[in-house]
Structure formats: structure tokens, C-alpha cells
Design a protein around this motif. Structure first.
Motif, mmCIF file in Angstrom:
data_model
loop_
_atom_site.group_PDB
_atom_site.id
_atom_site.type_symbol
_atom_site.label_atom_id
_atom_site.label_comp_id
_atom_site.label_asym_id
_atom_site.label_seq_id
_atom_site.Cartn_x
_atom_site.Cartn_y
_atom_site.Cartn_z
ATOM 1 N N ASP A 1 0.823 -1.217 0.000
ATOM 2 C CA ASP A 1 0.000 0.000 0.000
ATOM 3 C C ASP A 1 0.850 1.257 0.000
ATOM 4 O O ASP A 1 0.476 2.281 -0.573
ATOM 5 C CB ASP A 1 -0.929 0.012 1.220
ATOM 6 C CG ASP A 1 -2.089 -0.969 1.069
ATOM 7 O OD1 ASP A 1 -2.308 -1.448 -0.066
ATOM 8 O OD2 ASP A 1 -2.755 -1.254 2.082
ATOM 9 N N LEU B 1 3.472 1.804 -1.549
ATOM 10 C CA LEU B 1 3.980 2.069 -2.887
ATOM 11 C C LEU B 1 2.892 2.509 -3.862
ATOM 12 O O LEU B 1 3.194 2.963 -4.958
ATOM 13 C CB LEU B 1 4.676 0.810 -3.432
ATOM 14 C CG LEU B 1 5.848 0.276 -2.591
ATOM 15 C CD1 LEU B 1 6.389 -1.005 -3.213
ATOM 16 C CD2 LEU B 1 6.947 1.323 -2.466
ATOM 17 N N VAL B 2 1.606 2.379 -3.475
ATOM 18 C CA VAL B 2 0.508 2.768 -4.353
ATOM 19 C C VAL B 2 0.414 4.288 -4.405
ATOM 20 O O VAL B 2 0.443 4.964 -3.371
ATOM 21 C CB VAL B 2 -0.826 2.167 -3.870
ATOM 22 C CG1 VAL B 2 -1.970 2.620 -4.768
ATOM 23 C CG2 VAL B 2 -0.736 0.649 -3.856
ATOM 24 N N GLN B 3 0.288 4.812 -5.618
ATOM 25 C CA GLN B 3 0.235 6.262 -5.811
ATOM 26 C C GLN B 3 -1.109 6.807 -5.319
ATOM 27 O O GLN B 3 -2.167 6.244 -5.612
ATOM 28 C CB GLN B 3 0.417 6.600 -7.300
ATOM 29 C CG GLN B 3 0.545 8.087 -7.593
ATOM 30 C CD GLN B 3 1.862 8.672 -7.095
ATOM 31 O OE1 GLN B 3 2.843 7.963 -6.964
ATOM 32 N NE2 GLN B 3 1.872 9.960 -6.834
ATOM 33 N N THR B 4 -1.065 7.899 -4.580
ATOM 34 C CA THR B 4 -2.296 8.535 -4.140
ATOM 35 C C THR B 4 -3.066 9.097 -5.338
ATOM 36 O O THR B 4 -2.455 9.556 -6.318
ATOM 37 C CB THR B 4 -2.002 9.653 -3.128
ATOM 38 O OG1 THR B 4 -3.245 10.243 -2.710
ATOM 39 C CG2 THR B 4 -1.133 10.738 -3.728
ATOM 40 N N LEU B 5 -4.378 9.046 -5.270
ATOM 41 C CA LEU B 5 -5.209 9.500 -6.384
ATOM 42 C C LEU B 5 -5.276 11.015 -6.479
ATOM 43 O O LEU B 5 -5.651 11.549 -7.522
ATOM 44 C CB LEU B 5 -6.624 8.930 -6.238
ATOM 45 C CG LEU B 5 -6.757 7.421 -6.453
ATOM 46 C CD1 LEU B 5 -8.186 6.977 -6.180
ATOM 47 C CD2 LEU B 5 -6.349 7.045 -7.874
ATOM 48 N N LYS C 1 -3.066 14.602 -4.998
ATOM 49 C CA LYS C 1 -1.956 15.154 -4.250
ATOM 50 C C LYS C 1 -2.483 16.180 -3.253
ATOM 51 O O LYS C 1 -2.970 17.244 -3.626
ATOM 52 C CB LYS C 1 -0.948 15.806 -5.206
ATOM 53 C CG LYS C 1 0.190 16.537 -4.531
ATOM 54 C CD LYS C 1 1.084 15.611 -3.727
ATOM 55 C CE LYS C 1 2.291 16.367 -3.153
ATOM 56 N NZ LYS C 1 3.122 15.485 -2.300
ATOM 57 N N ARG D 1 -3.426 10.669 2.325
ATOM 58 C CA ARG D 1 -3.319 9.850 1.108
ATOM 59 C C ARG D 1 -4.617 9.091 0.906
ATOM 60 O O ARG D 1 -5.262 8.671 1.873
ATOM 61 C CB ARG D 1 -2.177 8.831 1.201
ATOM 62 C CG ARG D 1 -0.782 9.399 1.201
ATOM 63 C CD ARG D 1 0.251 8.278 1.278
ATOM 64 N NE ARG D 1 0.303 7.523 0.023
ATOM 65 C CZ ARG D 1 0.069 6.211 -0.085
ATOM 66 N NH1 ARG D 1 -0.251 5.496 0.969
ATOM 67 N NH2 ARG D 1 0.166 5.613 -1.255
ATOM 68 N N PHE E 1 -6.221 6.036 -2.016
ATOM 69 C CA PHE E 1 -6.007 5.250 -3.227
ATOM 70 C C PHE E 1 -7.040 4.130 -3.284
ATOM 71 O O PHE E 1 -7.672 3.769 -2.277
ATOM 72 C CB PHE E 1 -4.587 4.674 -3.280
ATOM 73 C CG PHE E 1 -4.164 3.904 -2.064
ATOM 74 C CD1 PHE E 1 -4.371 2.537 -1.976
ATOM 75 C CD2 PHE E 1 -3.541 4.547 -0.998
ATOM 76 C CE1 PHE E 1 -3.983 1.828 -0.859
ATOM 77 C CE2 PHE E 1 -3.150 3.842 0.138
ATOM 78 C CZ PHE E 1 -3.372 2.478 0.211
#
Length: 492
Positions: A162, A164-168, A170, A237, A239
Motif C-alpha cells: 500500500d 507504494l501505491v500512488q495517491t489518487l 496530491k 493519502r 487510493f
């Protein structure tokens, strides 16, 4: 005793006993301080110390007994919580009923290297209270949560994945501070300004009692919510992995919450007045079992540009959002609104006229300067309150819209603060279409939608529209049940 992970039976980390003791220390300290304020208490220090010591020993023994006899058993289908203290408790929580599994790390958790897992059921009963809470060492809690995610959310990602998952979206910490300042409702901001004005007046009037009261109200209405918002949403964050949405945030106390998108009852774009003026909005969701004990609605995006919020909504919940061609509130609806406003404005003016005619009694003995200030303040509010009342109706007439999509319908409501809410047909409990005498005379009505929300049952009310248009909501809800489009299994 260490939990036996292989048997999937757990006990709270012993640090929960420390938490109980700290809470007791605070209460006992207040009681002891009150006793010591007594002028005769100086000779009773030994008795007070014995009483305090006895209370602490009793609380410790009870806390240890309570901790020792509470177990959490995880099976393939449910969480089983057993407690054999004075009263025997046996709770079964099915995974399919869970709305979210949250991970919280308080300051006490950080000291002992633990995490708190909270299990929230998708029910309006105790909507803001977790059905079960389990404290474990951090690495053990992370492993258990990963296992539960695979069972509850069909999500194979671990906590490390989790990260490493990019936030939807910023969200900077500056955005969070802006959210804390401008994200509050307009009425709360006005109350804060009023208390600030009152404090300044009391300062010049040398009224210490009034000044302290105003400062206390100002702190609790403005300062405390501001600090709470920053501490809660710092390092934000969000995602989505498959059908599971995860929200992480927190400065001192960190929280990680996960829920399936099919648990969402509605999503809302909220725009307080000051935020709307600069083109910003926030995104909220109604997910039963996701609210905190402060009764806050789950926040999917702090204050950001409105186009960013809409983009995020489309990525998070495309199932609920639709291309809208909204029906605006008809002009004839403004007439009954204005008639009602005239009645309220007349009542306000009558109150201030009464104050004006009786001023000689409550201004007696005051200096001319302060009498003038009080009269000017009364005149200001006598004019501003009716202006605000009529202004609210004017803005409501401008903003209120209504539209229906395939799987959800949309209400835009509010005056100074507006909200655009997309509501899932299948999550509606019942619908009321109401038309009072004034509304009937002009052929309009309002629609009240009742459903489960993050903080219990909630009622969402539309603007004033033709009743035949609003009744289509209830007709669509029933039609989905009859033709099979509503399938309760989709929401497990």
C-alpha cells in the motif's frame, strides 16, 4: 501471555491496561484536587492518599481481570469476541457485515510499538462506535490486517504494498491547513467572528467574566476544530485497489481505513461559502461504520480545486457519478420561500424594536459611549439578520438542482454553503415528498430521502420542485426492487 498467531486467537496487548490506568489517573487527579481545595484538607493528606491508592489498585485489578479474560478468535467467516468477566459476553461479527477495518496508532501505541485495529459493522446501530477493538504489536497487526483484507475485501496487497501505491490526489500539508481554515461551515465561522467581537467589547468594557466566556467559546468553536483538522488530516493519502478504497492520514495519531466501494451510500461535494468563492471544494462519503467517535463524516478529499475534486470522484466512485442535465428549481418556488422569509424577518425586527423601546431600563447607568455602541450593535443585527435570511433564499434559488441517473440521483442543496450529493437508489430507506399550504399553492414540493449514514440515520432534503418530478425517485427505487436490478448480494 503472547497471542498464538497459528491458532488465530489473540488477546489485547498488555499496554491497554496502561491506557485504562492513565484515564483513571486523570479522573482521580481532578477529584483529589477538588478535595485538596478544601481548607480542612491539609490534615487529611494521608486519608486522601489512601483513597487514591485504593482506587488505583481496584482499577488495576479490574483492568487486568478484564484484559485476561477477553479473547479475539478469527475464523474463515467471522470474528468471534469472547469475554468471561463478571458478565459473559460472546459476540460474532461476520466479515460480510464489516464496512471497514481501520488501523490507528495513537501516541500510546507509538510508545509501546503497537497498533489498534478497529472493526466497524455496516449498521446504523452505534454507527460511530467500533464493534470490536484489538491492540497488537505493529508488525503482527499489519500481518493480521493483510490476512483480513484478503478475506473481507478480496485485496491481496500488504501494508508494505500500500505504501507504494500512488495517491489518487496530491494533498499537501498546506492544503490541509487551508482545509482547516476554510472548510468549516459558514455558520461556525460567523459564530467565531461574533465571539471575537464580543471578546473585544468585553476587553474594552473591562468585564473579565464576559471576556473569559467569549474566549472559551471562541477556542471551542474555532481554535480546537482547527487544530483537530490539522492533526487528523496531515499527511493525507487516498487510493483505490480493485473495489477497495484506502484512506491514510494523521500527524500524532495516524489512521488507515479501508472499505469496499459497494459500502458507499452516497458521495457529496461540499462547498462552504469562503471555499466556493476561491473555487475550492471537498469530497465526503457516507459509509456506515467509517465515522470516527467525533461524529465526523469520512473525508475522501480535503479542500482542493473543484475540478480536481470532481476528477477524484470520477475515479473513486464512477458507479455513482453520471453526466447530469439538472433540473433547476423553478422560479415560482421563490415566492413561498420569500413569504416565509418575511415572517422570520418580521419576528427578528420585532425583537430588536422591543429592545430599542426598553433600552432605558438595561442601559441605565452606562456611559453615553457604551450606550451608543450597544444601540449601534442592535441596529446592525436588526438589519443584517433579515438580509442574511433573504440572501440565503436567493442563493438557494440559484443553486438548487435535481437530476436522476441510472444507478443514482443527484440533489444540489444549500444557500451560503452548497452540497452536490449523489445518492445510490439501492441505499434509500424511504422517501417523503412533502408540500405545505404555501408550496401547494405554487405547485412545488420538497423531497426528503432517509437512509443510513456514517453517523446514524440521515435525512437529505431537496429544494422545491414539481411533485411529479420528485416522486420519480420513489418510483425508481421500487422499480429496481421489482425488476431485479436491486440485488442485496452486491453489497456484501
Amino acid at each position: 501471555m503472547q497471542p498464538d498467531e497459528s491458532s488465530r486467537t489473540f488477546r489485547n496487548h498488555p499496554s491497554v491496561i496502561v491506557g485504562y490506568m492513565l484515564s483513571t489517573v486523570l479522573v482521580v487527579a481532578v477529584i483529589a484536587w477538588g478535595m485538596l481545595r478544601d481548607t480542612d484538607a491539609s490534615g487529611k493528606l494521608t486519608d486522601i492518599a489512601l483513597i487514591v491508592g485504593a482506587i488505583m489498585v481496584v482499577v488495576f485489578l479490574w483492568s487486568y481481570f478484564y484484559w485476561k479474560r477477553t479473547f479475539y478468535i478469527f475464523t474463515d467467516t467471522e470474528l468471534h469476541v469472547t469475554r468471561t468477566a463478571i458478565a459473559k459476553s460472546d459476540k460474532h461479527i461476520q466479515y460480510t457485515r464489516l464496512a471497514s477495518v481501520n488501523v490507528t496508532r495513537t501516541l500510546l501505541n507509538r510508545v509501546f510499538g503497537t497498533s489498534t485495529l478497529t472493526f466497524n459493522v455496516n449498521s446504523s446501530m452505534n454507527a460511530t462506535a467500533a464493534e470490536a477493538t484489538l491492540v497488537l504489536k505493529k508488525d503482527m497487526a499489519d500481518r493480521l490486517r493483510s490476512q483480513l483484507n484478503s478475506l473481507i475485501f478480496e485485496k491481496s496487497n500488504t501494508v508494505q504494498d500500500d505504501v507504494l501505491v500512488q495517491t489518487l490526489v496530491k494533498v499537501s500539508n498546506e492544503d490541509v491547513i487551508m482545509h482547516a481554515i476554510l472548510g468549516q461551515p459558514t455558520y461556525q465561522a460567523l459564530f467565531g467572528l461574533l465571539m471575537l467581537f464580543y471578546a473585544v467589547v468585553m476587553l474594552f468594557y473591562d468585564n473579565s467574566g464576559g471576556l473569559i466566556t467569549a474566549v472559551i467559546l471562541l477556542v471551542f468553536s474555532e481554535v480546537v476544530p482547527f487544530i483537530q483538522a490539522i492533526l487528523k488530516y496531515y499527511n493525507y493519502r487516498i487510493f483505490r485497489v480493485g473495489d477497495t478504497v484506502t484512506v491514510e492520514s494523521g500527524l500524532i495519531t495516524t489512521t488507515r481505513s479501508s472499505f469496499k466501494i459497494n459500502k458507499v451510500n452516497s458521495v457529496r461535494i461540499r462547498e462552504p461559502l469562503l471555499a466556493r468563492i476561491i473555487g475550492k471544494a471537498m469530497l465526503e462519503a457516507e459509509v456506515v461504520g467509517m465515522a470516527s467517535d467525533e461524529n465526523n463524516v469520512p473525508l475522501l478529499c480535503p479542500l482542493k480545486r473543484k475540478d480536481e475534486v470532481r476528477r477524484l470522484l470520477g475515479e473513486l466512485a464512477p458507479e455513482l457519478v453520471f453526466e447530469s442535465e439538472p433540473e433547476h428549481q423553478p422560479r415560482r418556488a421563490l415566492i413561498p420561500m420569500l413569504i416565509t422569509d418575511v415572517v422570520f424577518a418580521a419576528a427578528v425586527i420585532a425583537v430588536f424594536l422591543g429592545l430599542l423601546f426598553t433600552a432605558e431600563y438595561y442601559l441605565d447607568g452606562m456611559s453615553e459611549t457604551w450606550a451608543l455602541v450597544i444601540r449601534a450593535t442592535e441596529a446592525f443585527f436588526a438589519v443584517m439578520i433579515p438580509v442574511l435570511i433573504f440572501g440565503h433564499s436567493g442563493l438557494a434559488q440559484r443553486h438548487r438542482t435535481f437530476d436522476m441517473g441510472k444507478d443514482s440521483f443527484m440533489f444540489v442543496y444549500g444557500g451560503y454553503d452548497t452540497a452536490t450529493e449523489y445518492i445510490n437508489y439501492d441505499k434509500v430507506q424511504y422517501v417523503d415528498v412533502t408540500s405545505g399550504p404555501l408550496q401547494r399553492a405554487f405547485g412545488v414540493a420538497s423531497c426528503s430521502v432517509h437512509m443510513m449514514s456514517s453517523v446514524g440515520y440521515k435525512e437529505i432534503t431537496s429544494g422545491l420542485f414539481p411533485p411529479e418530478d420528485l416522486e420519480k425517485v420513489s418510483e425508481e427505487v421500487m422499480a429496481r426492487i421489482r425488476d431485479g436490478r436491486y440485488d442485496y448480494r452486491r453489497y456484501y
